[in-house]
Structures are given as C-alpha cells and as structure tokens.
Design an enzyme around this catalytic site. Structure first.
Site, PDB file in Angstrom:
ATOM      1  N   ASN A  68     -11.524  -7.359  -0.229  1.00  0.00           N
ATOM      2  CA  ASN A  68     -12.741  -8.215  -0.458  1.00  0.00           C
ATOM      3  C   ASN A  68     -12.026  -9.263  -1.548  1.00  0.00           C
ATOM      4  OD1 ASN A  68     -14.705  -6.521   0.146  1.00  0.00           O
ATOM      5  ND2 ASN A  68     -14.250  -4.941  -1.387  1.00  0.00           N
ATOM      6  N   GLY A 121     -17.702  -8.294  -3.699  1.00  0.00           N
ATOM      7  CA  GLY A 121     -17.868  -7.256  -4.786  1.00  0.00           C
ATOM      8  C   GLY A 121     -16.272  -7.178  -5.287  1.00  0.00           C
ATOM      9  N   HIS A 152      -5.937  -5.572  -3.003  1.00  0.00           N
ATOM     10  CA  HIS A 152      -6.068  -4.384  -2.614  1.00  0.00           C
ATOM     11  C   HIS A 152      -6.555  -4.164  -1.137  1.00  0.00           C
ATOM     12  CE1 HIS A 152      -9.060  -4.523  -5.404  1.00  0.00           C
ATOM     13  NE2 HIS A 152      -9.834  -3.653  -4.688  1.00  0.00           N
ATOM     14  N   SER A 174     -13.351  -5.987  -7.365  1.00  0.00           N
ATOM     15  CA  SER A 174     -13.397  -5.289  -8.594  1.00  0.00           C
ATOM     16  C   SER A 174     -12.112  -5.599  -9.226  1.00  0.00           C
ATOM     17  CB  SER A 174     -13.797  -3.949  -8.316  1.00  0.00           C
ATOM     18  OG  SER A 174     -12.560  -3.392  -7.241  1.00  0.00           O
ATOM     19  N   ASP A 192      -9.020   6.280  -3.739  1.00  0.00           N
ATOM     20  CA  ASP A 192     -10.143   5.619  -4.448  1.00  0.00           C
ATOM     21  C   ASP A 192     -10.716   6.771  -5.240  1.00  0.00           C
ATOM     22  OD1 ASP A 192     -11.739   2.458  -3.787  1.00  0.00           O
ATOM     23  OD2 ASP A 192     -12.762   4.355  -5.036  1.00  0.00           O
ATOM     24  N   ILE A 193     -11.100   6.237  -6.418  1.00  0.00           N
ATOM     25  CA  ILE A 193     -11.825   7.303  -7.158  1.00  0.00           C
ATOM     26  C   ILE A 193     -13.272   7.477  -7.037  1.00  0.00           C
ATOM     27  CG2 ILE A 193     -10.082   7.394  -9.286  1.00  0.00           C
ATOM     28  CD1 ILE A 193     -12.026   5.499 -10.765  1.00  0.00           C
ATOM     29  N   HIS A 212      -8.662  -1.617   1.093  1.00  0.00           N
ATOM     30  CA  HIS A 212      -9.281  -0.157   1.276  1.00  0.00           C
ATOM     31  C   HIS A 212      -9.045   0.184   2.796  1.00  0.00           C
ATOM     32  CE1 HIS A 212     -12.272  -0.763  -2.006  1.00  0.00           C
ATOM     33  NE2 HIS A 212     -11.824  -1.998  -1.884  1.00  0.00           N
TER      34      HIS A 212
END
Lengths: 114, 114
Positions: free
Chosen positions: A87, A93, A100, A95, A30-31, A102
């Site tokens: 999510n 939240g 995906h 995005s 994750d950036i 996390h």
C-alpha cells in the site's frame, strides 16, 4: 525523523511474532490479521514507502520479494496460494510509513483486492 | 511450454494499451479494470509466478517494483496513493501464469484486500 513501529520491532523494542529475519529483511505476523495467515515482511532499511525507494534500493527490493515467497512457502502457502499487497499513500490505506509487503493466505482471496 | 498472453502482448502479437516498456519490463492497462487506474507490469522474462523466481532474478524483481512505482507516479497516483498486488496460485486467483504486478489507484481501496 521519528522511528516507526517497524523499526522498533526490528530492534526488539516492541514485541512481535517474528517468523523470519536476515541481514536485510524481517518478517512478522500482522497484529490485525485479515486471513488465516497474514505476515508482514519489511526491509530493515527504513524506506518510508515504495515511491521513495531509490535506484540503489533495487537489490533490497528484489530480495524482499524473493524472501516474501520463501516466507509464504514456509507457511505452507505455496500450493494453495497467497496474495502480496503493498500500500502506497492514503487511497491505499497505507498505515506505518515504513515499506512493508503484506503476505495473505489460508483462504480464498476475492477480487477486486479491496 | 505454451507462450502466455503476456508474452504475446510483449511481442506485439496481441494488442494492448502499453503505457511503459524498457529492456526488462512492460506495463499495460488491465482489460478488466478494478479501479479508475489499473495497470499490470510484468518482467519480460517469463517467470511463471513469484514462487518460481530464482536468486538470479533478484535484480529484475527489484527493477519491477521500482518501475511499478514510476508507472504509478506517471499515472498521477503518487500523492493520492495506489495498491500493488501480486497473486500466487489458486487461493489468490492467479490468472495468467506469467508473473505480474497489479497497480490499482484512482479510488479508495478497501481493507481487507479481497
């Protein structure tokens, strides 16, 4: 439909720190990390979000979880622990509209989870 | 091996507010809710935690995610959103050693996720 950031990462059109990849999933850092280890793992099939997955996606979803555990273990998190988060929609939240998972670890994760 | 709380819930030996059940998964309300809606969904097979799932568990894991999305939708969370959380090991605060997915919704979920 416009291609998402994650499709561009999978296609190597946008650089990312890819830590694992096979025929059906791709994992990269994750950036905007929220823990010492914060990796995303995504199906290569562009399922927008979990609620839009179909019965035919069952095997890729199962593989996604099994490989999330493998990626976490290879990152050294198996004994200390890790949290997986998915999510869906605005309250969570969400995005990027590409499913995906996390993978967060390397620190104590608090409760509630956000 | 001692049977866990979740096995006893599935066997109806411990009461719980069960919201969905089929041949391979069971969903019930968390007794310590962290959001207006907080449901747990578990495989009936007693997999202790994600990192101990085997390749042969792929289909049950995929089904678990698909049914988590169904349970969330039936709880009215599909449009507003929801967060799924899986905790593995001590850093994540894993409680009962029987794989479970938290489904949280009905409020804005913050970031980071704990």
């Amino acid at each position: 439909m416009a291609r998402t950031l994650f499709e561009k990462i999978i296609a190597r059109e946008v650089p990312a720190n890819i830590v694992f990849e096979d025929d059906s999933v791709c994992a990269f850092r994750d950036i905007n990390p929220q823990a010492p280890t914060h990796i995303l793992i995504v199906p290569k099939k562009p399922i927008p979000r979990l609620g839009e997955a179909k019965a035919e996606d069952q095997s890729v979803l199962g593989h996604l979880l099994l490989q999330a555990a493998e990626v976490a273990a290879r990152a050294g998190l198996d004994k200390t622990g890790y949290r997986l988060v998915i999510n869906h929609g605005p309250d969570a939240g969400e995005s990027v509209p590409h499913l995906h998972v996390h993978i967060l670890g390397g620190r104590h994760m608090k409760w509630p989870p956000g």
